[in-house]
Design an enzyme around this catalytic site. Sequence first.
Site, PDB file in Angstrom:
ATOM      1  N   HIS A  22       0.869  -1.190   0.000  1.00 11.05           N
ATOM      2  CA  HIS A  22       0.000   0.000   0.000  1.00 11.05           C
ATOM      3  C   HIS A  22       0.898   1.229   0.000  1.00 11.05           C
ATOM      4  O   HIS A  22       1.308   1.721   1.054  1.00 11.05           O
ATOM      5  CB  HIS A  22      -0.921  -0.030   1.229  1.00 11.05           C
ATOM      6  CG  HIS A  22      -1.939   1.071   1.252  1.00 11.05           C
ATOM      7  ND1 HIS A  22      -3.148   0.943   1.911  1.00 11.05           N
ATOM      8  CD2 HIS A  22      -1.943   2.319   0.717  1.00 11.05           C
ATOM      9  CE1 HIS A  22      -3.843   2.069   1.775  1.00 11.05           C
ATOM     10  NE2 HIS A  22      -3.121   2.925   1.067  1.00 11.05           N
ATOM     11  N   HIS A  75       1.436   4.830  -2.391  1.00 13.23           N
ATOM     12  CA  HIS A  75       1.099   5.705  -3.523  1.00 13.23           C
ATOM     13  C   HIS A  75       2.395   6.354  -3.985  1.00 13.23           C
ATOM     14  O   HIS A  75       3.032   7.077  -3.204  1.00 13.23           O
ATOM     15  CB  HIS A  75       0.105   6.779  -3.093  1.00 13.23           C
ATOM     16  CG  HIS A  75      -1.171   6.214  -2.538  1.00 13.23           C
ATOM     17  ND1 HIS A  75      -2.303   6.056  -3.290  1.00 13.23           N
ATOM     18  CD2 HIS A  75      -1.472   5.739  -1.296  1.00 13.23           C
ATOM     19  CE1 HIS A  75      -3.260   5.529  -2.544  1.00 13.23           C
ATOM     20  NE2 HIS A  75      -2.783   5.325  -1.333  1.00 13.23           N
ATOM     21  N   HIS A  92      -9.445   1.064  -1.638  1.00 14.62           N
ATOM     22  CA  HIS A  92      -9.428   1.686  -0.318  1.00 14.62           C
ATOM     23  C   HIS A  92     -10.857   1.637   0.223  1.00 14.62           C
ATOM     24  O   HIS A  92     -11.800   2.038  -0.484  1.00 14.62           O
ATOM     25  CB  HIS A  92      -9.017   3.158  -0.415  1.00 14.62           C
ATOM     26  CG  HIS A  92      -7.554   3.395  -0.614  1.00 14.62           C
ATOM     27  ND1 HIS A  92      -6.831   2.826  -1.617  1.00 14.62           N
ATOM     28  CD2 HIS A  92      -6.682   4.175   0.084  1.00 14.62           C
ATOM     29  CE1 HIS A  92      -5.570   3.234  -1.530  1.00 14.62           C
ATOM     30  NE2 HIS A  92      -5.453   4.060  -0.505  1.00 14.62           N
ATOM     31  N   GLU A 113     -11.355   3.357   5.676  1.00 16.52           N
ATOM     32  CA  GLU A 113     -10.331   4.230   6.263  1.00 16.52           C
ATOM     33  C   GLU A 113     -11.107   5.308   7.027  1.00 16.52           C
ATOM     34  O   GLU A 113     -11.105   5.334   8.251  1.00 16.52           O
ATOM     35  CB  GLU A 113      -9.453   4.855   5.166  1.00 16.52           C
ATOM     36  CG  GLU A 113      -8.390   5.827   5.685  1.00 16.52           C
ATOM     37  CD  GLU A 113      -7.634   6.559   4.546  1.00 16.52           C
ATOM     38  OE1 GLU A 113      -8.110   6.580   3.404  1.00 16.52           O
ATOM     39  OE2 GLU A 113      -6.550   7.132   4.848  1.00 16.52           O
ATOM     40  N   ASP A 123       1.761   3.872   2.846  1.00 15.81           N
ATOM     41  CA  ASP A 123       0.777   4.776   2.234  1.00 15.81           C
ATOM     42  C   ASP A 123       1.440   5.931   1.477  1.00 15.81           C
ATOM     43  O   ASP A 123       1.657   5.810   0.270  1.00 15.81           O
ATOM     44  CB  ASP A 123      -0.210   5.295   3.291  1.00 15.81           C
ATOM     45  CG  ASP A 123      -1.598   5.590   2.726  1.00 15.81           C
ATOM     46  OD1 ASP A 123      -1.823   5.332   1.543  1.00 15.81           O
ATOM     47  OD2 ASP A 123      -2.462   6.073   3.498  1.00 15.81           O
ATOM     48  N   ASP A 124       1.749   7.024   2.162  1.00 12.68           N
ATOM     49  CA  ASP A 124       2.359   8.216   1.535  1.00 12.68           C
ATOM     50  C   ASP A 124       3.508   8.680   2.425  1.00 12.68           C
ATOM     51  O   ASP A 124       3.401   9.704   3.114  1.00 12.68           O
ATOM     52  CB  ASP A 124       1.310   9.331   1.416  1.00 12.68           C
ATOM     53  CG  ASP A 124       0.107   8.881   0.611  1.00 12.68           C
ATOM     54  OD1 ASP A 124       0.218   8.839  -0.625  1.00 12.68           O
ATOM     55  OD2 ASP A 124      -0.925   8.547   1.227  1.00 12.68           O
TER      56      ASP A 124
HETATM   57  N1  HPA Z   1      -6.592   7.344   1.167  1.00  8.44           N
HETATM   58  C1  HPA Z   1      -7.226   7.730   0.051  1.00  8.44           C
HETATM   59  N2  HPA Z   1      -6.590   8.238  -0.995  1.00  8.44           N
HETATM   60  C2  HPA Z   1      -5.258   8.380  -0.930  1.00  8.44           C
HETATM   61  C3  HPA Z   1      -4.559   8.003   0.191  1.00  8.44           C
HETATM   62  C4  HPA Z   1      -5.259   7.437   1.294  1.00  8.44           C
HETATM   63  O1  HPA Z   1      -4.715   7.072   2.342  1.00  8.44           O
HETATM   64  N3  HPA Z   1      -3.260   8.277  -0.066  1.00  8.44           N
HETATM   65  C5  HPA Z   1      -3.196   8.782  -1.311  1.00  8.44           C
HETATM   66  N4  HPA Z   1      -4.407   8.853  -1.844  1.00  8.44           N
HETATM   67 ZN    ZN Z   2      -3.664   4.795   0.453  1.00 10.04          ZN
END
Ligand code: HPA
Ligand code: ZN
Length: 337
Positions: free
Chosen positions: A16, A18, A196, A199, A277-278
């Site tokens: 996971h 991006h 996703h 969350e 994630d990021d």
């Molecule tokens: N959630 C939804 N969209 C996203 C995320 C995330 O954690 N990171 C980058 N785009």
């Molecule tokens: Zn994500």
Amino acid sequence: MDLQGLIRRLPKAELHLHIEGTLEPELMMQLAERNGLALPYASIEEIRNAYKFSDLQSFLDIYYAGAAVLQSEADFHDLTYAYLDRAAQDNVRHVEIFFDPQTHTGRGIRFDTVIEGISHALEDGQERLDISYRLILCFLRHLTADEAMATLESALPYKKRIAAVGLDSSEVGHPPSKFKAVFERARAEGFLTVAHAGEEGPPSYIVEALDLLKVRRIDHGVRCLEDPVLVARLAKDQIPLTVCPLSNVKLRVFDTLQQHNLRQLLDAGLCVTVNSDDPAYFGGYIGENFLRTQQALDLGIEEIHTLAKNAFIASFLGEAEKARHIRSVDEIVATIL
Ligand code: HPA
Ligand code: ZN
């Protein structure tokens, strides 16, 4: 060896991630300069100071603005290779990377510029760093289903390079059901699917992702615990959850890492994985996510072992490759037992 030393040495798979979320402030400034663009920030420090988020949307606004420095094939290549180089330091052996073509095509960058840059870097990473990979195209769920379908169509010539499609961006108000037809078409074209869900959105979005989009994994999924029937289903079918602990704290899904529900997810018998994630925005790559979560939740060796194995089990690698990686995880763990 202590647990933290073990975590550093464990072979890892990241599921996971991006790629646009790995844009470090230093590279953002370099690319802005290379492309003759003005940034709304005067220094690296000012960029980092802007990274204070109250929820998913407050992050996405800054994340999409940052991605505007990515313009040429070389920019996408450099972004991707810099991530792989960093991942290698955490002993990442396999990556399944999301990219958001609409973030770029929406501002006039061609689809082929994006995919050529990313996929050449992935090939370089395989060759030089011995990191295997899969690529996952994500649709931006705040845009229309028709726009997602057009994006899918522009990806068809590159079908061989893209393993799966996913769904990201603003979750609440954009349920998986909105993309049922797009995902049906994607599956008919041979793509695997992920999404996703859970969350910020409710557990019913996870159910929709499973029933309507036929996903192989749920990205995040942490809100599943609000629905015991769903938890039993996720456990029975061993549907992987790609959990991102530091992201969840930065975006206020949990107030602190100590309050994260990862241990409860594991205790419920779910196939939980740890991911970043990021990482340029959330303050830690995969190693840091493991280390800090272990400390915050006082995870034991068995739990760390399970998390490391789950990542390979949940990956889109073939069975022989999965088994090879799991054996090397087992060997490292055996050295401290
Ligand atoms: N959630 C939804 N969209 C996203 C995320 C995330 O954690 N990171 C980058 N785009
Ligand atoms: Zn994500």
